[in-house]
Design an enzyme around this catalytic site. Structure first.
Site, PDB file in Angstrom:
ATOM      1  N   GLY A  85      20.537  17.674  18.166  1.00 35.11           N
ATOM      2  CA  GLY A  85      20.234  16.299  18.568  1.00 35.11           C
ATOM      3  C   GLY A  85      20.450  16.123  20.051  1.00 35.11           C
ATOM      4  N   CYS A 133      23.813  23.560  16.942  1.00 39.57           N
ATOM      5  CA  CYS A 133      23.771  22.960  18.276  1.00 39.57           C
ATOM      6  C   CYS A 133      24.575  21.645  18.316  1.00 39.57           C
ATOM      7  CB  CYS A 133      22.324  22.777  18.697  1.00 39.57           C
ATOM      8  SG  CYS A 133      22.177  22.534  20.474  1.00 39.57           S
ATOM      9  N   TYR A 134      23.927  20.499  18.420  1.00 39.85           N
ATOM     10  CA  TYR A 134      24.684  19.236  18.376  1.00 39.85           C
ATOM     11  C   TYR A 134      25.501  19.164  17.089  1.00 39.85           C
ATOM     12  CZ  TYR A 134      25.739  14.244  18.263  1.00 39.85           C
ATOM     13  OH  TYR A 134      26.391  13.042  18.196  1.00 39.85           O
ATOM     14  N   HIS A 186      19.713  27.651  18.088  1.00 45.48           N
ATOM     15  CA  HIS A 186      18.795  27.143  17.050  1.00 45.48           C
ATOM     16  C   HIS A 186      18.207  28.310  16.248  1.00 45.48           C
ATOM     17  CE1 HIS A 186      18.529  22.875  18.138  1.00 45.48           C
ATOM     18  NE2 HIS A 186      18.807  23.299  19.355  1.00 45.48           N
ATOM     19  N   GLU A 234      16.389  28.136  13.701  1.00 46.56           N
ATOM     20  CA  GLU A 234      15.124  27.767  13.052  1.00 46.56           C
ATOM     21  C   GLU A 234      13.901  28.022  13.914  1.00 46.56           C
ATOM     22  OE1 GLU A 234      17.566  25.890  13.863  1.00 46.56           O
ATOM     23  OE2 GLU A 234      16.967  24.058  14.868  1.00 46.56           O
ATOM     24  N   SER A 237     -11.977  12.483   0.061  1.00 46.10           N
ATOM     25  CA  SER A 237     -12.750  12.720   1.281  1.00 46.10           C
ATOM     26  C   SER A 237     -13.376  14.108   1.255  1.00 46.10           C
ATOM     27  CB  SER A 237     -11.824  12.618   2.487  1.00 46.10           C
ATOM     28  OG  SER A 237     -10.880  13.675   2.450  1.00 46.10           O
ATOM     29  N   GLY A 238     -12.920  14.946   0.316  1.00 47.71           N
ATOM     30  CA  GLY A 238     -13.376  16.332   0.309  1.00 47.71           C
ATOM     31  C   GLY A 238     -12.414  17.226   1.083  1.00 47.71           C
ATOM     32  N   GLY A 239     -11.464  16.609   1.784  1.00 54.07           N
ATOM     33  CA  GLY A 239     -10.437  17.373   2.499  1.00 54.07           C
ATOM     34  C   GLY A 239      -9.410  17.898   1.519  1.00 54.07           C
ATOM     35  N   VAL A 240      -8.561  18.796   1.995  1.00 54.55           N
ATOM     36  CA  VAL A 240      -7.649  19.495   1.087  1.00 54.55           C
ATOM     37  C   VAL A 240      -6.592  18.555   0.485  1.00 54.55           C
ATOM     38  CG1 VAL A 240      -6.165  20.377   2.931  1.00 54.55           C
ATOM     39  CG2 VAL A 240      -6.242  21.566   0.770  1.00 54.55           C
ATOM     40  N   ASP A 241      -6.087  17.595   1.266  1.00 53.69           N
ATOM     41  CA  ASP A 241      -4.990  16.764   0.752  1.00 53.69           C
ATOM     42  C   ASP A 241      -5.435  15.882  -0.396  1.00 53.69           C
ATOM     43  OD1 ASP A 241      -3.776  17.930   2.887  1.00 53.69           O
ATOM     44  OD2 ASP A 241      -3.751  16.141   4.142  1.00 53.69           O
ATOM     45  N   SER A 242      -6.522  15.144  -0.176  1.00 54.59           N
ATOM     46  CA  SER A 242      -6.949  14.249  -1.260  1.00 54.59           C
ATOM     47  C   SER A 242      -7.471  15.056  -2.458  1.00 54.59           C
ATOM     48  CB  SER A 242      -7.978  13.228  -0.774  1.00 54.59           C
ATOM     49  OG  SER A 242      -9.150  13.848  -0.312  1.00 54.59           O
ATOM     50  N   SER A 243      -8.061  16.216  -2.202  1.00 54.99           N
ATOM     51  CA  SER A 243      -8.566  17.037  -3.321  1.00 54.99           C
ATOM     52  C   SER A 243      -7.417  17.532  -4.192  1.00 54.99           C
ATOM     53  CB  SER A 243      -9.336  18.256  -2.802  1.00 54.99           C
ATOM     54  OG  SER A 243     -10.426  17.854  -2.029  1.00 54.99           O
ATOM     55  N   LYS A 293       1.779  20.951   4.915  1.00 59.62           N
ATOM     56  CA  LYS A 293       0.369  21.286   4.728  1.00 59.62           C
ATOM     57  C   LYS A 293       0.163  22.639   4.037  1.00 59.62           C
ATOM     58  CE  LYS A 293      -3.981  20.191   5.965  1.00 59.62           C
ATOM     59  NZ  LYS A 293      -4.550  18.850   5.840  1.00 59.62           N
TER      60      LYS A 293
END
Ligand code: XMP
Length: 525
Positions: free
Chosen positions: A59, A86-87, A182, A184, A235-241, A381
């Protein structure tokens, strides 16, 4: 807080830019974790969340400042392993009786440190460091102003760097670990091993798999929805599909999808979406062909913001009109992802929640009195893609490049006409075909053609041509926020330009857009 039967790890966010990366590393290890801002973590929260381990993020604040962010004291009494980064390391030291100081120390002991550093082991070791120091030292990424000048009672030093004598410390009896760097980030190449060791010693079994997620999500959707109806904008996009297929698996015909075709889709896109959902999955689907309405209202409009506003407004109207036909619909499904819902710590005024209204349907839930179903809220994603594969969606849908809600309208600077859209669709199809044939599709974040509002003179055969110029765009990106243009070879560009000019009537000049973002944007409008 999400209900889950899996062991969970709590990440307390103190506002680091890279807190999300901690979650990514843990998810890669099949560990279920949630990020919560320190302000919302109190005794009651901890008791209810019942974490099996806790991580304190980095942070920007200084623990030496009165009133700086802290976890509740009870976190140290949970009896579970804690890792401070770290923080988070400094918080742990200060809270448990060590000393943190700001600024430079002369005569050794530590200084502010930014960038690459190397950690070497002390004479003590611990399971946390299994797989570390095989080569003698480990590269790590430091980014701190303050430093620990005295470690807390019970802690011992496991690793040091030139400027951080307490780079890795541990209270081994309580499994409290504190690292100055860090682990990560990409610049700590072996960082994943630390997380792996930490979750192993905390007793996680790595049970958070996509198969398990699928079953859990289905159960949750059924519990939430009961026997009510759900509508989902596709929409045909991956998320809504993926959201639609998952919800359909949970509640079958209680789900109806609405696919609004605004006449600004790519070649064959509407057919592909309708075929996949209606024919392959048997999901009730309203195919709203509203291209006349959208293209009619866009007629003569060339200002980019006006185009977007018209499309956004019509989309909501059309969606609402069709959704109203579905009697008893109480829920609206959205493909919201985890990065959109994480409450990030804002130092300008408390935790801020940014929920990206899935393009074009934003505002609808309140307007229509609908409740939200968001089965992808916990996923990143790439996890959505993994879930899509688990659900058997065709690879062609899963790996698709993002496509903006306003569609080809923002790839057609100037006035939008049907003939121009036809030309654009054909050119785009040739370009994408080229990219696929050359095996480049998955290396590229997004690629498309923009048709330019200029016509140029050319010569084809024995004749003069006066046709449109187009621009090819291809970028690499991690999240669409910044982007670099893709370095195609000249051979590829030459071959593609020739194909477009030969195969697409109406284009006689092809350019390649080499602008990065910033200063450009990915789309042309
Ligand atoms: P820009 O052009 O702003 O685009 O660099 C960044 C990413 O966002 C997509 N984009 C949109 N997506 N609705 C969407 O759903 C929109 O209005 C919209 N505008 C841009 C763009 O395709 C790129 O992936």
């Amino acid at each position: 807080m999400t209900e889950t039967s899996h062991d969970r790890l709590l990440i307390i966010d103190f506002g680091s830019q890279v807190t999300q990366l901690i979650a990514r590393r843990l998810r890669e290890l099949n560990v279920y974790c949630e990020i919560h801002p320190y302000q919302s973590v109190n005794d009651a929260f901890l008791a209810e969340f019942a974490p099996k381990a806790v991580i304190f993020s980095g942070g920007p604040d200084s623990v030496t400042r009165e009133g700086s962010p802290r976890p509740p004291r009870s976190v140290y009494d949970l009896g579970v392993p804690i890792l401070g980064i770290c923080y988070g390391q400094q918080v742990m030291m200060q809270d448990l009786g060590g000393l943190v100081e700001g600024g430079k120390i002369t005569g050794g002991g530590g200084t502010a440190e930014f960038g690459r550093a190397y950690v070497v082991p002390s004479d003590k070791t611990d399971d946390l460091l299994s797989g570390w120091f095989a080569e003698g030292r480990e590269q790590v990424w430091m980014s701190h102003g303050d430093h620990v000048s005295r470690i807390a009672p019970g802690f011992e030093v496991l690793g040091t760097s030139t400027h951080a004598p307490f780079a890795i410390t541990a209270d081994r009896s309580r499994h409290f670990y504190a690292v100055q760097f860090h682990p990560e980030v990409h610049h700590t190449p072996n960082g994943k091993a630390l997380y792996e060791n930490f979750v192993k010693l905390a007793g996680f079994t790595g049970d958070w798999t996509m198969g398990a997620y699928r079953e859990e999500a289905i159960r949750r959707i059924r519990d939430q929805v009961g026997d009510h109806k759900v509508i989902c904008g596709l929409s045909g996009g991956v998320d809504s599909s993926v959201a639609a297929v998952l919800i359909h698996e949970a509640i079958g015909d209680q789900l109806t999808c609405v696919f609004v075709d605004h006449g600004l889709l790519r070649l064959n896109e509407a057919d592909e979406v309708v075929t996949m959902f209606r024919d392959n999955y048997n999901i009730p689907l309203i195919h709203a062909d509203e291209s006349d309405l959208f293209l009619g209202e866009l007629d003569g409009v060339s200002d980019p913001e006006t185009k977007r506003k018209i499309i956004g407004r019509l989309f909501i109207d059309v969606f609402q009109k069709h959704a109203n036909e579905i009697e008893g619909a109480e829920f609206l499904a959205q493909g919201t992802l985890y990065p959109d819902v994480i409450e990030s710590v804002s130092f300008s005024g408390g935790p801020s929640v940014t929920i990206k209204s899935h393009h074009n349907v934003g505002g609808l839930p309140e307007k229509m009195g609908l409740k939200l179903v968001e089965p992808l809220r916990e996923l990143f994603k790439d996890e959505v893609r993994a879930l899509g594969r688990e659900l058997g969606l065709p690879e062609q849908f899963i790996g698709r490049h993002p496509f903006p809600g306003p569609g080809l309208a923002i790839r057609c600077p100037g006035e939008i006409t049907r003939p121009k859209l036809e030309i654009l669709r054909k050119a785009d199809a040739v370009y994408i075909d080229q990219i696929r044939k050359h095996g480049l599709y998955d290396e590229i974040w997004q690629a498309f053609v923009a048709i330019l509002p200029v016509r140029t003179v050319g010569v084809m055969g024995d004749g003069r041509t006066y046709d449109y110029a187009c621009a090819l765009r291809a970028v690499t990106s991690v999240d669409g926020m910044t982007a670099d243009y893709y370095p195609f070879t000249h051979d590829f560009l030459g071959e593609t330009a020739t194909r477009i000019i030969n195969e697409v009537e109406g284009i006689n000049r092809v350019t390649y857009d080499i602008t990065s973002k910033p200063p450009g944007t990915i789309e042309w409008e």
